[in-house]
Design an enzyme around this catalytic site. Sequence first.
Site, PDB file in Angstrom:
ATOM      1  N   ASP A  81      -1.607   6.835   6.167  1.00  0.00           N
ATOM      2  CA  ASP A  81      -2.726   5.878   5.731  1.00  0.00           C
ATOM      3  C   ASP A  81      -3.052   5.139   6.996  1.00  0.00           C
ATOM      4  O   ASP A  81      -2.050   4.180   7.349  1.00  0.00           O
ATOM      5  CB  ASP A  81      -2.218   5.056   4.468  1.00  0.00           C
ATOM      6  CG  ASP A  81      -3.076   4.042   4.311  1.00  0.00           C
ATOM      7  OD1 ASP A  81      -4.215   4.001   4.834  1.00  0.00           O
ATOM      8  OD2 ASP A  81      -2.887   3.235   3.111  1.00  0.00           O
ATOM      9  N   TRP A 126       0.807  -1.078  -0.052  1.00  0.00           N
ATOM     10  CA  TRP A 126       0.006  -0.103   0.019  1.00  0.00           C
ATOM     11  C   TRP A 126       1.197   1.131  -0.095  1.00  0.00           C
ATOM     12  O   TRP A 126       0.596   2.082  -0.690  1.00  0.00           O
ATOM     13  CB  TRP A 126      -1.022  -0.034   1.167  1.00  0.00           C
ATOM     14  CG  TRP A 126      -1.928  -1.189   1.181  1.00  0.00           C
ATOM     15  CD1 TRP A 126      -1.969  -2.167   2.006  1.00  0.00           C
ATOM     16  CD2 TRP A 126      -2.903  -1.420   0.233  1.00  0.00           C
ATOM     17  NE1 TRP A 126      -3.113  -3.036   1.577  1.00  0.00           N
ATOM     18  CE2 TRP A 126      -3.433  -2.650   0.521  1.00  0.00           C
ATOM     19  CE3 TRP A 126      -3.547  -0.810  -1.006  1.00  0.00           C
ATOM     20  CZ2 TRP A 126      -4.823  -2.917  -0.196  1.00  0.00           C
ATOM     21  CZ3 TRP A 126      -4.364  -1.177  -1.994  1.00  0.00           C
ATOM     22  CH2 TRP A 126      -5.101  -2.201  -1.479  1.00  0.00           C
ATOM     23  N   LYS A 130     -11.806  -1.940   7.066  1.00  0.00           N
ATOM     24  CA  LYS A 130     -10.860  -2.538   8.233  1.00  0.00           C
ATOM     25  C   LYS A 130     -11.392  -2.783   9.679  1.00  0.00           C
ATOM     26  O   LYS A 130     -11.798  -3.743   9.780  1.00  0.00           O
ATOM     27  CB  LYS A 130      -9.616  -2.395   7.857  1.00  0.00           C
ATOM     28  CG  LYS A 130      -8.276  -2.632   6.648  1.00  0.00           C
ATOM     29  CD  LYS A 130      -9.261  -2.954   5.318  1.00  0.00           C
ATOM     30  CE  LYS A 130      -8.595  -3.315   4.213  1.00  0.00           C
ATOM     31  NZ  LYS A 130      -7.606  -2.225   3.770  1.00  0.00           N
TER      32      LYS A 130
END
Length: 357
Positions: A172, A102, A196
């Site tokens: 993030d 990511w 999540k």
Amino acid sequence: MTKIYNFSAGPAVLDPSVLDATALVAKDFKGQGMSLMEMSHRSTPVMDMVEETESLVRELLKVPDGYHVLFLQGGASLQFSMMPMNLLGDGQTADYTDTGAWSAKAIKEAQLFGNVNVVCSSKESVYNHIPKVLNQTEDAVFLHITSNNTIYGTQWKEFPTPINPDGYLVADMSSDIFSHPIDISKFGLIYAGAQKNMGPAGVTLVIVRGDILGKVDRPIPTMMNYRTHIEKGSMFNTPPVMSIYAVNRTLVWLNDNGGVEAIAKQNEHKAQKLYDEIERHPLFTSPIPVEDRSLMNVPFVFTDEGNEADFLSFCDERGLKTLKGHRSVGGFRASIYNAMPEAGVDALIEAMREYKV
Ligand SMILES: *Cc1c(COP(=O)(O)O)cnc(C)c1O
């Protein structure tokens, strides 16, 4: 029926109270005789709900004055480009840590807007640790981190400090927001996809300090401009109200259970139990050094060659679902987000103990 525990890395487990409440409003929102899905986002009950959700974010994370809380769409993936488009001017430099797939995606998008200096990388070792030395740029606008690396199971335990006194952190936090208290004042901007640790897919949380905006010269498309969404209270276009509602219920549940301080203790306890079992167990081992181990995503592998499919189906029969590790790591991964009850972790430990090769 066997009780099911969902260890998926995302979309991930939600508390049953969230599912119950969301099922109800899918038929009738607050006695209006209409589904929340059918209602105008500008109607009072919906506006109140979104406002309440923002207040919950502010209270739970102790968001200081001067920060805006936004509910956007496009996932964390859109933030990879939207964020540097708003913050990184042509010719300016941003520092990025490369701690996982990511992070790498965030780096690729930022390169479209300015200079990107990759200050550290653990790519060579399949991202199995958090690098300790960062080669930062004196005048970097910001330093970007991925606070928890969902795929590899590593987590920043202490946030780095930008060396530029006028710089700020950008994070993030898709896979560990609301899992432990954070000092928001260290950050210029935080973004997190909901699916999540915060709710279902469809909504992305952005927390941004107002004074860092409006400093780049490039024209920014209206929908990509944070100021548009700030001015319109996240209602410039039609927001995903069902997803926001599920986030609302998740945050109410979190609040009722003592907030992020209390859940942090539970998360630590759950993770410690599982890591202890992995350490103790002759069949399993953790690929991650102790100091970098994530409290949210716990990868583990066979110590020696083993039949992974056999262990997965053994678990599956016991209602322990989606434990397969990411294809880049192999083995197994137990994601034990806020909503995973301790009983789920206990059930996994029991399965590990009873498994015979
Ligand atoms: C899942 C994940 C993403 C991608 O989120 P989308 O909402 O699917 O765009 C980004 N970063 C991290 C750390 C993630 O875990």
